[in-house]
Design a protein around this motif. Structure first.
Motif: not given
Length: 258
Positions: A143-157
């Motif tokens: 999953e990908h998402r923009m958070i406050n201008g940053y392109a982020c990838d989702k991880y589950i720990v």
């Protein structure tokens, strides 16, 4: 133009995370931690120096990696404590030694059958799952998402198969690789002192990117403001006139550190 970023970690990990991010200049961060109650935090960073002020703590924490020393300052009492990493290790080792002596005396007073059962319990206490190779798994969800201008990838720990953290990580944070190496080294040092063989940083090492947002059991760290600025060294010193308090063993009343 200022950028807002979101970050969430357990208190200790979040507090330490940015310590080496601003290698060329300092960082000033204002954040809130949501959960049972909202907590406001202010953080100051210069290379190998960190200061944290939190609305839920009477004390101000300063980490001086250059001195390998942790300070806790109480402005109301005008006192402080200071503990080096070496002193921390000695304290932990001493506590273990005393615990072993107490258990040895208790064993000697038990009948043979109860003694064997107690030995098994002692072995389990010395090697609990969390400190003897707990299985950390980091799952990339895609999953990908923009958070406050940053392109982020989702991880589950996951720890031993159970979800522990949800992390949104970005590869767009300048200075991340240097910061990550420093953080891994520090967490490994703390793990060694605690006798936990590296599990403090096990999952952190597997995240590909800088954790921008982390949800840990419903507690989310949100950074409202981050500035790059030159912070004077005096900000990371104990104020003049403050009295130093004596270190105390874990469990003793009051703050500790000498």
């Amino acid at each position: 133009m200022k950028r807002r970023i979101v970050l969430g970690f357990s208190p200790v990990l979040f507090t330490l995370l940015f310590a080496s991010l601003g290698c060329a200049q300092g960082l000033y961060i204002e954040s809130t931690r949501s959960g049972s109650s909202d907590v406001e935090e202010k953080m100051y960073y210069m290379p190998k120096m960190f200061k944290s002020v939190s609305s839920d703590r009477a004390e101000i924490s300063i980490l001086r990696f250059d001195r390998e020393t942790i300070y806790d300052i109480n402005p109301e009492k005008k006192t402080y404590t200071a503990m080096t990493f070496a002193e921390m290790k000695a304290m932990v080792d001493n506590a273990r030694s005393k615990a072993d002596e107490i258990m040895a005396k208790r064993l000697a007073s038990l009948p043979p059958d109860q003694r064997e059962k107690m030995k098994e319990r002692m072995a389990a206490m010395k090697n609990p799952p969390s400190s003897s190779g707990a299985r950390h798994e980091v799952v990339s969800t895609g999953e990908h998402r923009m958070i406050n201008g940053y392109a982020c990838d989702k991880y589950i720990v996951k720890i031993n198969g159970k979800e522990s953290e949800t992390v949104w990580a970005s590869k767009q944070v300048p200075g991340y690789e240097t910061m990550k190496r420093d953080m891994e080294g520090f967490l490994d040092r703390m793990s060694a002192i605690a006798g936990r063989r590296g599990d403090l940083s096990a999952w952190f090492k597997q995240i590909d990117g800088f954790p921008i947002e982390t949800d840990s059991h419903g507690s989310v760290k949100t950074v409202a403001k981050i500035d790059r600025r030159s912070i004077p060294a005096s900000e990371f010193e104990v104020p003049a006139g403050y009295a130093r308090e004596k270190n105390r063993m874990p469990g003793d009343p009051g703050a500790g550190g000498e």
